[in-house]
Motif scaffolding. Sequence first.
Motif, PDB file in Angstrom:
ATOM      1  N   THR A  68      -4.006  -0.033 -19.750  1.00  0.00           N
ATOM      2  CA  THR A  68      -4.545  -0.561 -18.624  1.00  0.00           C
ATOM      3  C   THR A  68      -3.978  -0.697 -17.356  1.00  0.00           C
ATOM      4  OG1 THR A  68      -5.809  -1.899 -20.387  1.00  0.00           O
ATOM      5  CG2 THR A  68      -5.664  -2.939 -18.226  1.00  0.00           C
ATOM      6  N   SER A  69      -2.671  -0.786 -17.317  1.00  0.00           N
ATOM      7  CA  SER A  69      -1.661  -0.715 -16.146  1.00  0.00           C
ATOM      8  C   SER A  69      -1.745   0.442 -15.254  1.00  0.00           C
ATOM      9  CB  SER A  69      -0.301  -1.187 -16.572  1.00  0.00           C
ATOM     10  OG  SER A  69       0.345  -0.396 -17.089  1.00  0.00           O
ATOM     11  N   HIS A  70      -1.871   1.528 -16.205  1.00  0.00           N
ATOM     12  CA  HIS A  70      -1.945   2.772 -15.463  1.00  0.00           C
ATOM     13  C   HIS A  70      -3.466   2.974 -14.746  1.00  0.00           C
ATOM     14  CE1 HIS A  70       1.793   4.995 -16.610  1.00  0.00           C
ATOM     15  NE2 HIS A  70       1.777   4.368 -17.692  1.00  0.00           N
ATOM     16  N   VAL A  71      -4.383   2.413 -15.698  1.00  0.00           N
ATOM     17  CA  VAL A  71      -5.736   2.670 -15.046  1.00  0.00           C
ATOM     18  C   VAL A  71      -5.769   1.776 -13.729  1.00  0.00           C
ATOM     19  CG1 VAL A  71      -7.968   2.037 -15.161  1.00  0.00           C
ATOM     20  CG2 VAL A  71      -6.815   3.202 -17.040  1.00  0.00           C
ATOM     21  N   LEU A  72      -5.204   0.504 -13.902  1.00  0.00           N
ATOM     22  CA  LEU A  72      -5.232  -0.266 -12.499  1.00  0.00           C
ATOM     23  C   LEU A  72      -4.696   0.333 -11.364  1.00  0.00           C
ATOM     24  CD1 LEU A  72      -6.007  -2.868 -11.023  1.00  0.00           C
ATOM     25  CD2 LEU A  72      -3.726  -3.991 -12.253  1.00  0.00           C
ATOM     26  N   LEU A 111      -6.365   1.406  -8.062  1.00  0.00           N
ATOM     27  CA  LEU A 111      -5.975   0.640  -6.475  1.00  0.00           C
ATOM     28  C   LEU A 111      -5.663   1.613  -5.585  1.00  0.00           C
ATOM     29  CD1 LEU A 111      -3.281  -2.133  -7.999  1.00  0.00           C
ATOM     30  CD2 LEU A 111      -5.526  -2.510  -6.362  1.00  0.00           C
ATOM     31  N   THR A 112      -5.232   2.910  -5.948  1.00  0.00           N
ATOM     32  CA  THR A 112      -4.982   4.020  -5.240  1.00  0.00           C
ATOM     33  C   THR A 112      -6.375   4.526  -4.568  1.00  0.00           C
ATOM     34  OG1 THR A 112      -3.009   4.625  -6.166  1.00  0.00           O
ATOM     35  CG2 THR A 112      -3.953   6.241  -4.994  1.00  0.00           C
ATOM     36  N   GLU A 113      -7.302   4.628  -5.446  1.00  0.00           N
ATOM     37  CA  GLU A 113      -8.628   5.190  -5.246  1.00  0.00           C
ATOM     38  C   GLU A 113      -9.824   4.230  -4.491  1.00  0.00           C
ATOM     39  OE1 GLU A 113      -8.149   8.307  -9.118  1.00  0.00           O
ATOM     40  OE2 GLU A 113      -9.705   6.580  -9.222  1.00  0.00           O
ATOM     41  N   ASP A 114      -9.820   3.016  -4.971  1.00  0.00           N
ATOM     42  CA  ASP A 114     -10.801   2.052  -4.758  1.00  0.00           C
ATOM     43  C   ASP A 114     -10.388   1.093  -3.562  1.00  0.00           C
ATOM     44  OD1 ASP A 114     -12.908   0.245  -4.463  1.00  0.00           O
ATOM     45  OD2 ASP A 114     -13.465   0.998  -6.550  1.00  0.00           O
ATOM     46  N   VAL A 115     -10.916   1.216  -2.315  1.00  0.00           N
ATOM     47  CA  VAL A 115     -10.423   0.217  -1.256  1.00  0.00           C
ATOM     48  C   VAL A 115     -11.041  -0.846  -1.455  1.00  0.00           C
ATOM     49  CG1 VAL A 115     -12.516   0.908   0.169  1.00  0.00           C
ATOM     50  CG2 VAL A 115     -10.342   0.288   1.278  1.00  0.00           C
ATOM     51  N   VAL A 116     -12.179  -1.017  -2.034  1.00  0.00           N
ATOM     52  CA  VAL A 116     -12.697  -2.549  -2.444  1.00  0.00           C
ATOM     53  C   VAL A 116     -11.778  -3.325  -3.253  1.00  0.00           C
ATOM     54  CG1 VAL A 116     -14.535  -4.046  -3.281  1.00  0.00           C
ATOM     55  CG2 VAL A 116     -14.926  -1.921  -1.866  1.00  0.00           C
ATOM     56  N   LEU A 117     -11.149  -2.746  -4.419  1.00  0.00           N
ATOM     57  CA  LEU A 117     -10.356  -3.339  -5.046  1.00  0.00           C
ATOM     58  C   LEU A 117      -9.163  -3.492  -4.552  1.00  0.00           C
ATOM     59  CD1 LEU A 117      -9.916  -4.157  -8.353  1.00  0.00           C
ATOM     60  CD2 LEU A 117      -8.857  -1.787  -8.659  1.00  0.00           C
ATOM     61  N   ARG A 118      -8.460  -2.591  -3.823  1.00  0.00           N
ATOM     62  CA  ARG A 118      -7.125  -2.712  -3.051  1.00  0.00           C
ATOM     63  C   ARG A 118      -7.265  -3.804  -1.927  1.00  0.00           C
ATOM     64  NH1 ARG A 118      -6.974   2.234  -1.920  1.00  0.00           N
ATOM     65  NH2 ARG A 118      -7.531   2.192   0.251  1.00  0.00           N
ATOM     66  N   ALA A 154       0.810  -5.628  -9.845  1.00  0.00           N
ATOM     67  CA  ALA A 154       0.315  -5.828  -8.556  1.00  0.00           C
ATOM     68  C   ALA A 154       0.921  -5.632  -7.461  1.00  0.00           C
ATOM     69  CB  ALA A 154      -0.061  -7.278  -8.962  1.00  0.00           C
ATOM     70  N   GLY A 155       2.293  -5.733  -7.885  1.00  0.00           N
ATOM     71  CA  GLY A 155       3.128  -5.360  -6.400  1.00  0.00           C
ATOM     72  C   GLY A 155       3.220  -4.183  -6.061  1.00  0.00           C
ATOM     73  N   THR A 156       2.923  -3.175  -6.788  1.00  0.00           N
ATOM     74  CA  THR A 156       3.398  -1.796  -6.391  1.00  0.00           C
ATOM     75  C   THR A 156       2.399  -1.249  -5.247  1.00  0.00           C
ATOM     76  OG1 THR A 156       1.746  -1.042  -7.990  1.00  0.00           O
ATOM     77  CG2 THR A 156       4.149  -0.914  -8.928  1.00  0.00           C
ATOM     78  N   GLN A 157       1.308  -1.790  -5.227  1.00  0.00           N
ATOM     79  CA  GLN A 157       0.370  -1.448  -4.231  1.00  0.00           C
ATOM     80  C   GLN A 157       0.790  -2.037  -2.869  1.00  0.00           C
ATOM     81  OE1 GLN A 157      -2.079   0.727  -4.378  1.00  0.00           O
ATOM     82  NE2 GLN A 157      -2.326   0.534  -2.183  1.00  0.00           N
ATOM     83  N   ALA A 158       1.298  -3.281  -2.687  1.00  0.00           N
ATOM     84  CA  ALA A 158       1.863  -3.987  -1.654  1.00  0.00           C
ATOM     85  C   ALA A 158       3.078  -3.136  -1.112  1.00  0.00           C
ATOM     86  CB  ALA A 158       2.343  -5.375  -2.035  1.00  0.00           C
ATOM     87  N   LEU A 159       3.865  -2.475  -1.904  1.00  0.00           N
ATOM     88  CA  LEU A 159       4.723  -1.801  -1.477  1.00  0.00           C
ATOM     89  C   LEU A 159       4.230  -0.335  -0.994  1.00  0.00           C
ATOM     90  CD1 LEU A 159       7.455  -1.896  -4.128  1.00  0.00           C
ATOM     91  CD2 LEU A 159       7.531  -2.889  -1.970  1.00  0.00           C
ATOM     92  N   ALA A 160       3.197   0.116  -1.536  1.00  0.00           N
ATOM     93  CA  ALA A 160       2.502   1.235  -1.133  1.00  0.00           C
ATOM     94  C   ALA A 160       1.980   1.146   0.586  1.00  0.00           C
ATOM     95  CB  ALA A 160       1.483   1.800  -1.664  1.00  0.00           C
ATOM     96  N   GLU A 182       4.787   7.197   1.416  1.00  0.00           N
ATOM     97  CA  GLU A 182       5.411   8.006   0.155  1.00  0.00           C
ATOM     98  C   GLU A 182       5.540   7.373  -1.062  1.00  0.00           C
ATOM     99  OE1 GLU A 182       8.857   9.994   1.618  1.00  0.00           O
ATOM    100  OE2 GLU A 182       7.840  10.900   3.292  1.00  0.00           O
ATOM    101  N   TRP A 183       5.453   6.234  -1.200  1.00  0.00           N
ATOM    102  CA  TRP A 183       5.567   5.201  -2.341  1.00  0.00           C
ATOM    103  C   TRP A 183       4.410   5.619  -3.267  1.00  0.00           C
ATOM    104  CZ3 TRP A 183       9.196   2.075  -4.432  1.00  0.00           C
ATOM    105  CH2 TRP A 183       8.683   1.261  -5.784  1.00  0.00           C
ATOM    106  N   SER A 184       4.743   6.048  -4.428  1.00  0.00           N
ATOM    107  CA  SER A 184       3.520   6.171  -5.386  1.00  0.00           C
ATOM    108  C   SER A 184       3.477   4.979  -6.477  1.00  0.00           C
ATOM    109  CB  SER A 184       3.712   7.455  -6.108  1.00  0.00           C
ATOM    110  OG  SER A 184       2.726   7.456  -7.440  1.00  0.00           O
ATOM    111  N   PRO A 185       2.290   4.278  -6.331  1.00  0.00           N
ATOM    112  CA  PRO A 185       2.197   3.190  -7.365  1.00  0.00           C
ATOM    113  C   PRO A 185       2.156   3.648  -8.815  1.00  0.00           C
ATOM    114  CG  PRO A 185       0.713   2.644  -5.237  1.00  0.00           C
ATOM    115  CD  PRO A 185       1.213   4.183  -5.288  1.00  0.00           C
ATOM    116  N   ARG A 186       1.311   4.616  -9.012  1.00  0.00           N
ATOM    117  CA  ARG A 186       1.162   5.275 -10.313  1.00  0.00           C
ATOM    118  C   ARG A 186       2.612   5.834 -10.847  1.00  0.00           C
ATOM    119  NH1 ARG A 186      -3.736   9.430  -9.616  1.00  0.00           N
ATOM    120  NH2 ARG A 186      -3.671   9.528 -11.955  1.00  0.00           N
TER     121      ARG A 186
END
Length: 206
Positions: A89-93, A97-104, A160-166, A171-175
């Motif tokens: 589930t964490s991989h899906v999230l 987060l990378t693909e969906d601007v509303v979720l992000r 949840a914090g990987t997207q904030a760093l992105a 060049e940061w890849s949350p996945r």
Amino acid sequence: MAKQDRAVRTRQQLIRSAAEAFDQGGFALSSLTGIARGAGVSSGALHFHFRSKQALGAAVETAAVGLLQDILAPRPGDRPAPLGNLVDTSHVLARRLTEDVVLRAGFGLAADVTWRQDVALWQVWGGWVRSTLTQARSEGALAPDVPLEDVISTVTAAVAGTQALARLDVEWSPRYAVAQFWNLMLPRISAAMVPLDRACQTAPHE
């Protein structure tokens, strides 16, 4: 019926345009005029659907919560092992987060000091992490010396914090970051090690 369909599409376009604006510039700096322009509608049409920017922000957050709950919802007939389910589930999230601007944007609003609302997506995520790890502990899947509260807070913050760093480094890849996180974390917390290929679902350059 056609008029109702148009109204639904307009509302969805406004929510997406608002999410893009909040994601790029934050809540305070986003303008209703710019959001209406991004949705391809007039300011009057925007105000017909949303009386204020606060109402529009709440709609973005509500839509994001729905997307997150869909990711977290159990599938009919599916009873996965809790730790494996947490990793998957964490991989899906991270991907969503990378693909969906509303979720992000929903996660971004939760960290925006200019936004005040009762719902915070990281709390929804954290609550699910807590219930999943509590189940893992009850089933003996967690190593006995692992403090449950420490694992809950670490997993919640890391994913949840990987997207904030992105946001700070394109060049940061949350996945990839999530995959590396589990490579380090799983050997420490798992009583019976989850197969490593489950943690390494994301290739380094994906």
